[in-house]
Scaffold this active site. Sequence first.
Site, PDB file in Angstrom:
ATOM      1  N   ARG A 177      -2.142  12.332   5.362  1.00  0.00           N
ATOM      2  CA  ARG A 177      -2.561  11.703   4.116  1.00  0.00           C
ATOM      3  C   ARG A 177      -3.465  12.678   3.370  1.00  0.00           C
ATOM      4  NH1 ARG A 177      -3.409   7.806   8.267  1.00  0.00           N
ATOM      5  NH2 ARG A 177      -2.028   5.984   8.110  1.00  0.00           N
ATOM      6  N   LYS A 201      -7.308   6.613   9.073  1.00  0.00           N
ATOM      7  CA  LYS A 201      -7.917   5.375   8.588  1.00  0.00           C
ATOM      8  C   LYS A 201      -8.728   4.726   9.703  1.00  0.00           C
ATOM      9  CE  LYS A 201      -4.551   4.178   5.007  1.00  0.00           C
ATOM     10  NZ  LYS A 201      -3.579   3.164   4.525  1.00  0.00           N
ATOM     11  N   HIS A 269       1.632  12.200  -1.061  1.00  0.00           N
ATOM     12  CA  HIS A 269       2.251  11.268  -0.118  1.00  0.00           C
ATOM     13  C   HIS A 269       3.750  11.487  -0.005  1.00  0.00           C
ATOM     14  CE1 HIS A 269       0.461   8.155   2.339  1.00  0.00           C
ATOM     15  NE2 HIS A 269       1.592   7.486   2.286  1.00  0.00           N
ATOM     16  N   ARG A 272       4.301  13.576   2.915  1.00  0.00           N
ATOM     17  CA  ARG A 272       4.161  12.772   4.141  1.00  0.00           C
ATOM     18  C   ARG A 272       5.447  11.986   4.397  1.00  0.00           C
ATOM     19  NH1 ARG A 272       0.402  10.073   7.598  1.00  0.00           N
ATOM     20  NH2 ARG A 272       0.606   7.807   7.645  1.00  0.00           N
ATOM     21  N   HIS A 295       0.162   5.494  12.274  1.00  0.00           N
ATOM     22  CA  HIS A 295       0.379   4.095  11.917  1.00  0.00           C
ATOM     23  C   HIS A 295      -0.137   3.179  13.011  1.00  0.00           C
ATOM     24  CE1 HIS A 295       3.889   4.948   8.891  1.00  0.00           C
ATOM     25  NE2 HIS A 295       2.694   5.077   8.345  1.00  0.00           N
ATOM     26  N   TYR A 304      11.255   4.521   7.596  1.00  0.00           N
ATOM     27  CA  TYR A 304      11.797   5.876   7.603  1.00  0.00           C
ATOM     28  C   TYR A 304      13.137   5.985   8.319  1.00  0.00           C
ATOM     29  CZ  TYR A 304       7.225   7.057   5.874  1.00  0.00           C
ATOM     30  OH  TYR A 304       6.081   7.109   5.103  1.00  0.00           O
TER      31      TYR A 304
END
Length: 322
Positions: A177, A201, A269, A272, A295, A304
């Site tokens: 990210r 995150k 992004h 990514r 994730h 994906y």
Amino acid sequence: MRRVGTHEPSINNWYKCLFFRKLSSLFNRYMIDIQSFKQYLLYEKRYSEHTIAAYSTDVRYTLDYVAQLYQITQLSQIEPFHLRSWVVDLMARKQGARSINRKISSIRTFFKYQIRRGVVSKDPTIKLRAVKVPRRLPNYLQEHEITFLDVSVVELSDLTEMRDILILKTLYACGLRRAELINLTVSSIDMEKRCLTVTGKGDKMRLVPISKSYAHEMIHYLAEREKALPPSEYLFMTDKGKKLYPKFVYNLVRKYLTRYSTTTQKGPHTLRHTFATHLSNRGADLNAIKDLLGHANLSATQIYTHNNIEKLKRAYAAHPKA
């Protein structure tokens, strides 16, 4: 008496009025401590600066809306129907589903915090439901569009160009990210083990492997940077030796993708998405892709598996009636 040429703001343009106010009604009139809410988001929820700013703005605008429309003077007066009206208004003004859901999350988090503080005794967000988000396939680059990254940094003479290419390679080859890239430090990279320690995150850390050639190029770049710029803990810096910032990274990626790609989305992004899509297309395990992306759950990664129509055609060819 009302002056000629003036008009009163309608409910539909209440957002415009906000920019011309010197005070935010609820936060100033009733002394709601937005700073403590920000501290809560930062230290307990461990949200990023960007998320904290977005949540704070969402809450302020929401409270201003109910204050104007329903003459609300205290948080305890806000009822579920007030907030449902607010969501309907957002939808009527064609706000995107993702944007509305983030605002709902913001106000829900805010009221949970106020209940904990004892400011209110009931949660008016309890009946709010997320808006259905249309399934949208991620934009990504075709493999032939990413060949401009085949150039080796070692072959370049300009330090800025070296940095730019390595930033792009890091985004694409590691699936980072933008905020993760910006916060990389020199100590994040382990040349011997050939891996990158990434803080994602919620301050969750993950290891991302790097190639031998990438490690070699990074060693060369850092050696050249040491000759030209003052020391820094950060892996990437601006031309002035300062920490990168979001707009810098966005503009850099957009410049290169505009030059070499036809994709409509040209932000960081997209690289990514490209990282994950190329891995999936070449048969990488979905759980491994999930871990590489950082994730929290597999459902976020499953998107994906979307576009490899050629793979689907090959699988379908096994059907007796194909």
